[in-house]
Design an enzyme around this catalytic site. Structure first.
Site, PDB file in Angstrom:
ATOM      1  N   GLU A 140       0.789  -1.099   0.084  1.00  0.00           N
ATOM      2  CA  GLU A 140       0.014   0.037  -0.038  1.00  0.00           C
ATOM      3  C   GLU A 140       0.864   1.393  -0.122  1.00  0.00           C
ATOM      4  OE1 GLU A 140      -2.953  -0.444  -0.723  1.00  0.00           O
ATOM      5  OE2 GLU A 140      -2.909  -2.427  -0.030  1.00  0.00           O
ATOM      6  N   GLU A 220      -0.599  -2.797 -10.167  1.00  0.00           N
ATOM      7  CA  GLU A 220      -0.677  -3.882  -8.936  1.00  0.00           C
ATOM      8  C   GLU A 220       0.926  -4.516  -8.990  1.00  0.00           C
ATOM      9  OE1 GLU A 220      -2.550  -4.350  -6.458  1.00  0.00           O
ATOM     10  OE2 GLU A 220      -3.538  -2.465  -6.954  1.00  0.00           O
TER      11      GLU A 220
END
EC number: 3.4.24.-
Length: 287
Positions: A140, A220
């Site tokens: 994150e 991602e």
């Protein structure tokens, strides 16, 4: 039925507001140039408004409790880990929050690298090992450091502009064809024209979603690589393996899900915001 009605009503309301604003600004949407200005203002405007209020929306939608003063050792470790990783990544310390959910997930959001939020679910915080949680936090933090929120907002703005512009150009062509074959030359009429625009908005919107999802999957992989650098490759692989063993992510709204660790699974990979966990693990193993 109510959901469809609200969707139609919202679309018509947006068109009405857009038309009023364009009239006030003196923009003629009947020309290609005026239509493009109209599309860009509302395409990018909506995307950037969403970005600007993303932290507030996330806190409200997910019921996030921001840790201002750690209450126990777990919360203290959580804040200290994010602080260390943020320093390594060269970004300002994000706000750290916990939200109540049994599923193992986390997300990052915020309008900039220096104004961000990293949140984890209770299911992830207490259901994973400390090494696995550390890797998820690094994933994150990497999203924030890579500027993924701004990047995807720009991409969303471009595709929004395309959808608005293309739908109205095609609707105009259809209207002209109908008008040329109509003895009275009236064309579709206002309500039929708006219905055609609505349908085209939906169709082009699906295409736009595929494009945004493609770029999201690329981000991602980059966040996984960043996590491997910050926390270690084996920790990140272990975290993804743990997620693969768990149930599908379902509780997170789309805006937060795009930057979550665990995305929704789909039969059509091209519609997924996250690559399949198996591919993410394989990509890390190949590094």
């Amino acid at each position: 039925m109510k959901r469809i009605f609200l969707l139609i009503a919202t679309n018509l309301a947006v068109l009405l507001v857009a038309s009023i604003v364009m009239s006030i600004l003196g923009v003629n949407t009947s020309t290609m140039g005026g239509l493009l200005v109209f599309a860009a203002i509302f395409g990018f405007g909506g995307a950037f408004i969403s970005l600007a209020i993303s932290k507030w929306m996330a806190k409200k939608a997910m019921g996030c409790e921001v840790i201002t003063m750690p209450r126990d050792g777990t919360e203290r470790w959580l804040v200290e880990t994010v602080a260390r990783q943020a320093q390594q990544a060269g970004i300002k310390m994000p706000e750290v929050a916990i939200y109540q959910s049994p599923e193992m997930n986390a997300f990052a959001t915020g309008p900039s690298k220096d104004n961000s939020l990293v949140a984890v679910s209770t299911g992830l915080l207490y259901g994973m090992s400390q090494d696995e949680v550390e890797a998820v936090l690094a994933h994150e933090v990497s999203h924030v450091a890579n500027g993924d929120m701004v990047t995807l907002t720009l991409i969303q703005g471009v595709v929004n502009t395309f959808v608005i512009f293309a739908a109205r150009v095609v609707a105009g062509i259809i209207n002209n064809v109908v008008s040329s074959n109509d003895e009275e030359g009236e064309g579709l009429g206002m309500f039929a024209y708006m219905a055609v625009v609505f349908v085209l908005d939906m169709l082009f919107g699906i295409l736009a979603s595929i494009i945004v999802a493609y770029f999201s999957r690329i981000r991602e992989y980059r966040a996984d690589e960043g996590a491997a650098r910050l926390a270690g490759k084996h920790k990140m692989i272990a975290a993804l393996e743990r997620l693969r063993q768990g149930p599908e992510s379902t509780a997170m709204p789309a805006q937060m899900s795009a930057f979550g660790i665990n995305g929704k699974r789909s039969m059509a990979e091209m519609m997924m915001s996250h690559p399949p966990l198996e591919k993410r693990i394989a990509a890390l193993q190949a590094r």
